[in-house]
Design a protein around this motif. Sequence first.
Motif, short mmCIF file in Angstrom:
data_model
loop_
_atom_site.label_atom_id
_atom_site.label_comp_id
_atom_site.label_asym_id
_atom_site.label_seq_id
_atom_site.Cartn_x
_atom_site.Cartn_y
_atom_site.Cartn_z
N ARG A 75 29.85 27.77 42.86
CA ARG A 75 30.46 26.78 44.10
C ARG A 75 31.11 28.12 44.73
O ARG A 75 32.06 28.34 45.41
CB ARG A 75 30.07 25.94 44.42
N LYS A 76 32.34 27.48 43.18
CA LYS A 76 34.25 27.44 44.23
C LYS A 76 34.10 28.92 42.90
O LYS A 76 35.19 29.49 43.47
CB LYS A 76 34.28 26.08 42.91
N VAL A 77 33.26 29.65 42.21
CA VAL A 77 34.07 30.35 41.61
C VAL A 77 33.56 32.13 41.91
O VAL A 77 33.59 33.07 42.47
CB VAL A 77 34.34 30.87 40.17
N PRO A 122 32.32 32.86 46.06
CA PRO A 122 33.11 33.18 46.81
C PRO A 122 33.54 34.62 45.82
O PRO A 122 34.01 35.56 46.98
CB PRO A 122 34.13 31.92 46.56
N ALA A 123 33.78 34.11 44.23
CA ALA A 123 33.68 36.00 44.41
C ALA A 123 33.08 37.14 44.61
O ALA A 123 32.98 38.00 44.88
CB ALA A 123 34.71 36.24 42.72
N PHE A 161 42.93 33.59 42.32
CA PHE A 161 41.35 33.67 42.76
C PHE A 161 41.66 34.37 44.19
O PHE A 161 42.52 34.02 45.33
CB PHE A 161 41.29 32.43 42.84
N PRO A 162 41.43 35.50 44.62
CA PRO A 162 41.86 36.72 45.65
C PRO A 162 41.44 35.84 47.20
O PRO A 162 41.93 36.59 47.87
CB PRO A 162 41.20 37.89 45.26
N TRP A 163 40.30 35.05 46.73
CA TRP A 163 39.89 35.47 48.63
C TRP A 163 40.38 33.43 48.97
O TRP A 163 39.94 33.62 50.18
CB TRP A 163 38.04 34.43 48.54
N PHE A 196 43.52 24.30 43.73
CA PHE A 196 42.92 25.10 43.09
C PHE A 196 42.09 23.71 42.56
O PHE A 196 41.27 22.27 42.81
CB PHE A 196 42.25 26.20 42.69
N ARG A 242 40.00 20.07 42.20
CA ARG A 242 38.57 19.41 41.38
C ARG A 242 38.91 17.72 40.59
O ARG A 242 38.11 17.33 40.93
CB ARG A 242 38.57 20.89 40.83
#
Lengths: 250, 271
Positions: free
Chosen positions: A167-169, A172-173, B96-98, B107, B111
């Motif tokens: 979900r988090k990585v 989106p990647a 994280f590029p986004w 981040f 978590r």
Amino acid sequence: MTLIRLVLPYLYAAVAIVAVWQATVTLTNAHVAILPPPALAAQTFIELVSTGELFVHIRASLSRVIAAWGLSALVAVPLGLAMGRWRRFENIVDPVVELFRPISPLAWIPLAILWFGISEAGKIFIIFVATFFPILLNTVSGVKGVDKVLIRAGQVLGCEDEWSLFRKVILPAAMPTIIVGFRIAFGTGWAAIIAAELVAAQSGLGYLIADGMEILRSDLVMVGMVVIGVLGVLIDSVFRVISKHHDWGT
Amino acid sequence: MMAQAPQSKEISIRQLAMTFESAEGESVEALHPIDLEIAAGEFVALVGPSGCGKSTILNILAGFLKPTGGQALVGGEPIKKPSIDRGVVFQDYALFPWLNIIDNVSFGLERMGVGKKERNEIAAEYLATVGLQEFERKKPSELSGGMKQRAAIARVFATDPSIILMDEPFGALDALTRRFLQHQLLEIWQKHKKTIIFVTHSVQEAVYLADRVLVMTARPGRIKMDNRIELPYPREFTTKGFRDHEKLIYDVLDEELAKSFDLESKGRFGD
Ligand SMILES: Nc1ncnc2c1ncn2[C@@H]1O[C@H](COP(=O)(O)OP(=O)(O)OP(=O)(O)O)[C@@H](O)[C@H]1O
Ligand SMILES: [Mg+2]
């Protein structure tokens, strides 16, 4: 300014196409039933607009493509995520996908009629076939292309289970590549409306063309083709704008 | 302001060994059984010839790799899988590029379940520590390499891990940026006293930063030298004490480098 720069190339193209079209009609002296002059097609277009009939067709085609495309996304994205993430699962599913992929949406028409009759479902099924593979393949390659170091970064920043990592990585990647898949799929789906509406349709741009052929009204055929082309470009540019938002540079 | 009291843990490496099996079925012994104790809050630099197993040690400590022998304990607990309690700074930043910079830094806090307001405060605080307060809303692609690595350092300290693993974090940066980041890293480490293992190819960098410099042998890696640096911070490259340490380490390293070239050419041309 930018709008003009975006539209201008298409205007040139339109002028060129109409010019060649008109020249062909003039030079070959073609019968109207074989190749109508642009002016006649334009007149038919205006009629269809003023009676509102054209919008009924556009809406019918568009809603079929959207439904089929949305359905495709619902199936192809999760499947693609799983295939991209689990090698063993991919090894099982991939040969099946590869066997189905070369079969054109057109080839599914008979089965679509047998299975779904002349209902809406059959048409959506054919467009579904056309939209499914671009989304699936882009999702798989998007997931596989996720930089391993980003996954590791996610793991040491609290994504300790597979689901949160997804979900988090990973999602989106992979998103820019998945969105490209959505865009390509909408294009192939839009191109497949002819196949879908060839049989037993009462509306739609594909129907307009098929019907024009049957009653020897090539002006209707031309209007249908032009509208498909122009709307195709418009929809694609909407997708371009959306994917710009998701393009984070490198 | 901090979410919790800063913490750090000791690391015990016991008979840790790693042998890789290549696709062709050959096995490569990357780590010869290693024993090593690192105290809580210690800054340890790891140097050694290329391919001697430095990254392998870090990857095992991070939980990315399972050792084929022995074990590593952090705070007395064996390592099972990657954890937010063991932070990592990667050579190529791995932002994280986004996400924009502040979301990258918060981040891990998200978590951990820290609320939005609080995690943004903490992230902003760490970004200010590394001098990036003006860049909170920028995307990583809009930052230079040095700024990205500063953001990555802020990100790892923000989650307050017990140990921090850094694999050639400044390897891709120019000499000036590197000096600046070394300085910033020391400042933030002296404030938070994390246990840090820092892999580098630069002897100067190792002596400048670390309490202890470990020199590894050529593959299969073992610890050949454990050099404690007792010079006070901030250190000067030009002092005699600094130079002496450098010399000591280079002497050991040169021997091993010769061996590793030997090993490589043997591997390449057969014996
Ligand atoms: N996944 C793997 N499969 C097979 N061999 C591996 C694998 N990872 C590392 N090795 C081998 O183990 C040895 C140690 O690798 P490692 O990456 O730990 O070296 P290093 O000290 O970090 O080198 P460098 O300074 O160049 O980064 C090398 O010989 C490498 O080829
Ligand atoms: Mg390495």
